[in-house]
Design a protein around this motif. Structure first.
Motif, short mmCIF file in Angstrom:
data_model
loop_
_atom_site.label_atom_id
_atom_site.label_comp_id
_atom_site.label_asym_id
_atom_site.label_seq_id
_atom_site.Cartn_x
_atom_site.Cartn_y
_atom_site.Cartn_z
N GLU A 1 51.62 12.88 23.93
CA GLU A 1 51.54 13.09 22.48
C GLU A 1 50.43 14.03 22.04
O GLU A 1 50.34 14.38 20.87
N GLY A 2 49.54 14.40 22.96
CA GLY A 2 48.43 15.28 22.60
C GLY A 2 48.87 16.74 22.50
O GLY A 2 49.86 17.15 23.11
N HIS A 3 48.12 17.51 21.71
CA HIS A 3 48.37 18.95 21.60
C HIS A 3 47.06 19.68 21.82
O HIS A 3 46.05 19.35 21.20
N VAL A 4 47.11 20.70 22.69
CA VAL A 4 45.91 21.47 22.96
C VAL A 4 45.87 22.64 21.98
O VAL A 4 46.85 23.35 21.80
N ILE A 5 44.70 22.80 21.33
CA ILE A 5 44.49 23.92 20.41
C ILE A 5 43.47 24.85 21.06
O ILE A 5 42.33 24.42 21.31
N HIS B 1 48.59 11.47 16.62
CA HIS B 1 49.66 10.46 16.61
C HIS B 1 49.19 9.06 16.94
O HIS B 1 49.87 8.09 16.62
N PHE B 2 48.05 8.94 17.59
CA PHE B 2 47.63 7.57 17.93
C PHE B 2 46.15 7.28 17.67
O PHE B 2 45.73 6.15 17.76
N LEU B 3 45.35 8.32 17.31
CA LEU B 3 43.91 8.06 17.16
C LEU B 3 43.28 8.65 15.90
O LEU B 3 42.59 7.95 15.17
N ASN B 4 43.48 9.94 15.63
CA ASN B 4 42.71 10.60 14.57
C ASN B 4 43.38 10.61 13.19
O ASN B 4 42.73 10.90 12.19
N HIS B 5 44.69 10.34 13.14
CA HIS B 5 45.36 10.35 11.84
C HIS B 5 46.20 9.07 11.74
O HIS B 5 45.85 8.14 11.04
N GLN B 6 47.29 9.02 12.52
CA GLN B 6 47.97 7.74 12.71
C GLN B 6 47.23 7.00 13.83
O GLN B 6 46.80 7.63 14.80
N ASP C 1 47.34 3.78 16.59
CA ASP C 1 48.17 2.78 17.27
C ASP C 1 47.34 1.51 17.50
O ASP C 1 46.46 1.51 18.37
N PRO C 2 47.62 0.45 16.76
CA PRO C 2 46.79 -0.75 16.88
C PRO C 2 46.89 -1.42 18.25
O PRO C 2 45.92 -2.02 18.72
N VAL C 3 48.06 -1.33 18.88
CA VAL C 3 48.22 -1.97 20.20
C VAL C 3 47.35 -1.25 21.22
O VAL C 3 46.61 -1.87 22.00
N LEU C 4 47.39 0.09 21.18
CA LEU C 4 46.53 0.87 22.09
C LEU C 4 45.06 0.58 21.80
O LEU C 4 44.25 0.41 22.73
N MET C 5 44.70 0.50 20.52
CA MET C 5 43.29 0.23 20.17
C MET C 5 42.86 -1.14 20.70
O MET C 5 41.73 -1.30 21.17
N ALA C 6 43.77 -2.12 20.65
CA ALA C 6 43.44 -3.46 21.16
C ALA C 6 43.21 -3.41 22.67
O ALA C 6 42.27 -4.03 23.19
N HIS C 7 44.05 -2.65 23.38
CA HIS C 7 43.87 -2.52 24.83
C HIS C 7 42.54 -1.83 25.15
O HIS C 7 41.84 -2.19 26.10
N ALA D 1 38.44 2.34 14.41
CA ALA D 1 39.51 1.50 14.96
C ALA D 1 39.18 0.98 16.37
O ALA D 1 39.21 -0.24 16.60
N PRO D 2 38.82 1.86 17.32
CA PRO D 2 38.49 1.31 18.65
C PRO D 2 37.23 0.44 18.64
O PRO D 2 37.14 -0.53 19.39
N ALA D 3 36.26 0.78 17.77
CA ALA D 3 35.03 -0.02 17.72
C ALA D 3 35.32 -1.42 17.19
O ALA D 3 34.78 -2.41 17.69
#
Ligand code: G4P
Length: 190
Positions: free
Chosen positions: A11-15, A24-29, A31-37, A63-65
């Motif tokens: 899901e990452g994109h290199v700029i 998609h999972f960290l900086n804008h949307q 993912d709570p399940v990933l954050m819990a893991h 979120a991860p903290a």
């Protein structure tokens, strides 16, 4: 952490050659399940280090903290980027220069939420130049608390952040280390 590597690859994109977008999972949307893991992984790694507080830098570290603090059973503190409008002599402030954005900002911490007895785990999403974490460490020194560990989700190992922190004697645990982002491809360190 293989789960995080897979999400970056899928899901990452290199700029350009040095920025990884993970909206998609960290900086804008988020993912709570990933954050819990991720929280469980940091808690497992830092268990037994006597952590009393998790500290992060707004906004993407929150979120991860929070999940790490939940897993460790301790409070989380957010270092704010805007100084409080309420005059407060117990508010500590330090200026941070962001290499990625080219801007300076003030990072703030109130002595009302932390003491010299606290053993702090710093959690942040990216480690690039290390300026944000270094600013957090400066603030924690001002209130005489102990930095017991630093946890990073995505370390850009081709940038100097990790070396800078290691040179100051800090132990940095990164879940994923990126060796390069050249040719639009993410290459991880072994
Ligand atoms: P540093 O944190 O290591 O000092 O690096 P720097 O100041 O250059 O980083 C500035 C901001 O950009 C930080 O977020 C950092 O997390 C983020 N960042 C650095 N490299 C990348 C990257 O390759 N991809 C993404 N997505 N972000 C990166 P910030 O400005 O504090 O923003 P936020 O926490 O509000 O999202």
């Amino acid at each position: 952490m293989n789960e995080l590597k897979e999400r970056i690859l899928n899901e990452g994109h290199v700029i350009g050659t040095d920025i990884l977008k993970v909206d998609h999972f960290l900086n804008h949307q988020v993912d709570p399940v990933l954050m819990a893991h991720i929280g469980d992984e940091f808690a497992k790694h830092f268990k037994g280090k006597g952590i009393t507080k998790v500290v992060t830098i707004e906004s993407s570290g929150i979120a991860p903290a929070l999940m790490t603090a939940t897993a460790l059973g301790v409070p989380m503190i957010i270092l704010k980027k805007q100084p409080s409008k309420v005059l407060n002599e117990r508010l500590y402030q330090t200026q941070v220069n962001s290499f990625t954005t080219g801007k300076n900002y003030d990072l703030c911490l109130s002595a009302d939420v932390i003491t010299s007895d606290d053993h702090v785990l710093i959690i942040d999403d990216f480690l690039a130049d290390g300026e944000a974490v270094t600013g957090a460490i400066r603030l924690l020194r001002m209130v005489h608390s102990t930095v017991a560990g630093i946890g990073i989700l995505i370390e850009k190992a081709f940038m100097p952040g990790h070396q800078k922190l290691k040179a100051q004697g800090y132990n940095v645990y990164s879940l994923v280390k990126i060796k390069s982002l050249e040719d639009g491809t993410v290459k991880f360190e072994d």
